[in-house]
Design a protein around this motif. Sequence first.
Motif, PDB file in Angstrom:
ATOM      1  N   GLU A   1       0.712  -1.249   0.030  1.00 37.09           N
ATOM      2  CA  GLU A   1      -0.063   0.008   0.076  1.00 37.09           C
ATOM      3  C   GLU A   1       1.056   0.994  -0.199  1.00 37.09           C
ATOM      4  N   THR A   2       0.556   2.080  -0.692  1.00 31.13           N
ATOM      5  CA  THR A   2       1.243   3.468  -0.835  1.00 31.13           C
ATOM      6  C   THR A   2       1.144   4.448   0.508  1.00 31.13           C
ATOM      7  N   ASP A   3       2.060   4.947   0.934  1.00 29.09           N
ATOM      8  CA  ASP A   3       2.375   5.600   2.021  1.00 29.09           C
ATOM      9  C   ASP A   3       2.054   7.295   1.482  1.00 29.09           C
ATOM     10  N   LEU A   4       0.874   7.729   1.944  1.00 31.50           N
ATOM     11  CA  LEU A   4       0.580   8.974   1.313  1.00 31.50           C
ATOM     12  C   LEU A   4       1.253   9.975   1.905  1.00 31.50           C
ATOM     13  N   LYS A   5       2.168   9.834   3.063  1.00 26.89           N
ATOM     14  CA  LYS A   5       2.999  10.888   3.395  1.00 26.89           C
ATOM     15  C   LYS A   5       4.425  10.856   2.828  1.00 26.89           C
ATOM     16  N   ASP A   6       4.499   9.837   2.040  1.00 29.57           N
ATOM     17  CA  ASP A   6       5.839   9.727   1.287  1.00 29.57           C
ATOM     18  C   ASP A   6       5.843   9.699  -0.067  1.00 29.57           C
ATOM     19  N   ILE A   7       5.255  10.450  -1.037  1.00 31.87           N
ATOM     20  CA  ILE A   7       5.229  10.158  -2.382  1.00 31.87           C
ATOM     21  C   ILE A   7       6.167  11.384  -3.079  1.00 31.87           C
ATOM     22  N   SER A   8       6.977  10.835  -3.880  1.00 33.72           N
ATOM     23  CA  SER A   8       7.768  11.813  -4.651  1.00 33.72           C
ATOM     24  C   SER A   8       6.742  11.973  -5.981  1.00 33.72           C
ATOM     25  N   PHE A   9       7.393  13.456  -6.174  1.00 32.95           N
ATOM     26  CA  PHE A   9       6.939  14.039  -7.539  1.00 32.95           C
ATOM     27  C   PHE A   9       8.128  15.108  -8.168  1.00 32.95           C
ATOM     28  N   CYS A  10       7.757  15.039  -9.404  1.00 31.48           N
ATOM     29  CA  CYS A  10       8.775  16.308  -9.960  1.00 31.48           C
ATOM     30  C   CYS A  10       8.052  16.695 -11.252  1.00 31.48           C
ATOM     31  N   LEU A  11       8.655  17.793 -12.114  1.00 27.23           N
ATOM     32  CA  LEU A  11       8.348  18.239 -13.225  1.00 27.23           C
ATOM     33  C   LEU A  11       9.525  18.385 -14.041  1.00 27.23           C
ATOM     34  N   TYR A  12       9.610  18.040 -15.405  1.00 30.72           N
ATOM     35  CA  TYR A  12      10.649  18.294 -16.184  1.00 30.72           C
ATOM     36  C   TYR A  12      10.072  19.075 -17.300  1.00 30.72           C
ATOM     37  N   LYS A  13      11.124  20.271 -17.609  1.00 34.83           N
ATOM     38  CA  LYS A  13      10.741  21.302 -18.732  1.00 34.83           C
ATOM     39  C   LYS A  13      11.854  20.947 -19.790  1.00 34.83           C
ATOM     40  N   ASN A  14      11.573  20.481 -20.808  1.00 35.83           N
ATOM     41  CA  ASN A  14      12.303  20.320 -21.944  1.00 35.83           C
ATOM     42  C   ASN A  14      13.596  19.237 -21.689  1.00 35.83           C
ATOM     43  N   LYS A  15      12.868  18.204 -20.694  1.00 33.53           N
ATOM     44  CA  LYS A  15      13.514  17.007 -20.580  1.00 33.53           C
ATOM     45  C   LYS A  15      14.587  17.184 -19.564  1.00 33.53           C
ATOM     46  N   GLU A  16      14.585  18.207 -18.632  1.00 34.53           N
ATOM     47  CA  GLU A  16      15.545  18.631 -17.706  1.00 34.53           C
ATOM     48  C   GLU A  16      14.603  18.736 -16.398  1.00 34.53           C
ATOM     49  N   ILE A  17      15.001  18.141 -15.210  1.00 33.92           N
ATOM     50  CA  ILE A  17      14.257  18.339 -14.045  1.00 33.92           C
ATOM     51  C   ILE A  17      14.263  19.903 -13.523  1.00 33.92           C
ATOM     52  N   VAL A  18      12.946  20.577 -13.343  1.00 30.89           N
ATOM     53  CA  VAL A  18      13.064  21.856 -12.921  1.00 30.89           C
ATOM     54  C   VAL A  18      12.396  21.876 -11.332  1.00 30.89           C
ATOM     55  N   GLN A  19      11.694  20.855 -11.003  1.00 31.53           N
ATOM     56  CA  GLN A  19      10.983  20.900  -9.820  1.00 31.53           C
ATOM     57  C   GLN A  19      11.146  19.389  -9.453  1.00 31.53           C
ATOM     58  N   GLN A  20      11.375  19.243  -8.031  1.00 33.21           N
ATOM     59  CA  GLN A  20      10.856  18.036  -7.431  1.00 33.21           C
ATOM     60  C   GLN A  20      10.499  18.190  -5.871  1.00 33.21           C
ATOM     61  N   GLY A  21       9.793  17.418  -5.291  1.00 31.82           N
ATOM     62  CA  GLY A  21       9.418  17.454  -3.756  1.00 31.82           C
ATOM     63  C   GLY A  21       8.582  16.172  -3.459  1.00 31.82           C
ATOM     64  N   ASN A  22       8.162  16.131  -2.233  1.00 28.83           N
ATOM     65  CA  ASN A  22       7.870  14.829  -1.695  1.00 28.83           C
ATOM     66  C   ASN A  22       6.556  15.256  -0.976  1.00 28.83           C
TER      67      ASN A  22
END
Length: 81
Positions: A1-22
């Motif tokens: 089961e997924t722990d909702l308090k520990d999910i990583s997410f990110c955003l790429y712009k033109n294939k380069e990571i510009v944002q990441q969080g948890n």
Amino acid sequence: ETDLKDISFCLYKNKEIVQQGNTKDLLFSFDKLIAYISRFFTLNIGDLVFTGTPEGVGPVQIGDGLEAFIEDDSLLSVEIK
């Protein structure tokens, strides 16, 4: 089961990571956010709720490609036109 308090997410712009969080950095739990938003809007399965943003906010230009991920799964991909 997924722990909702520990999910990583990110955003790429033109294939380069510009944002990441948890989700561990959220100020309010998902339950509290959904309860509050539901007082004003009807939420349906598949709706996306944006509550803020991690570091990396910047301009987007015509022709830029954006791709957002939750963990290793691509959530959305869009080209700015």
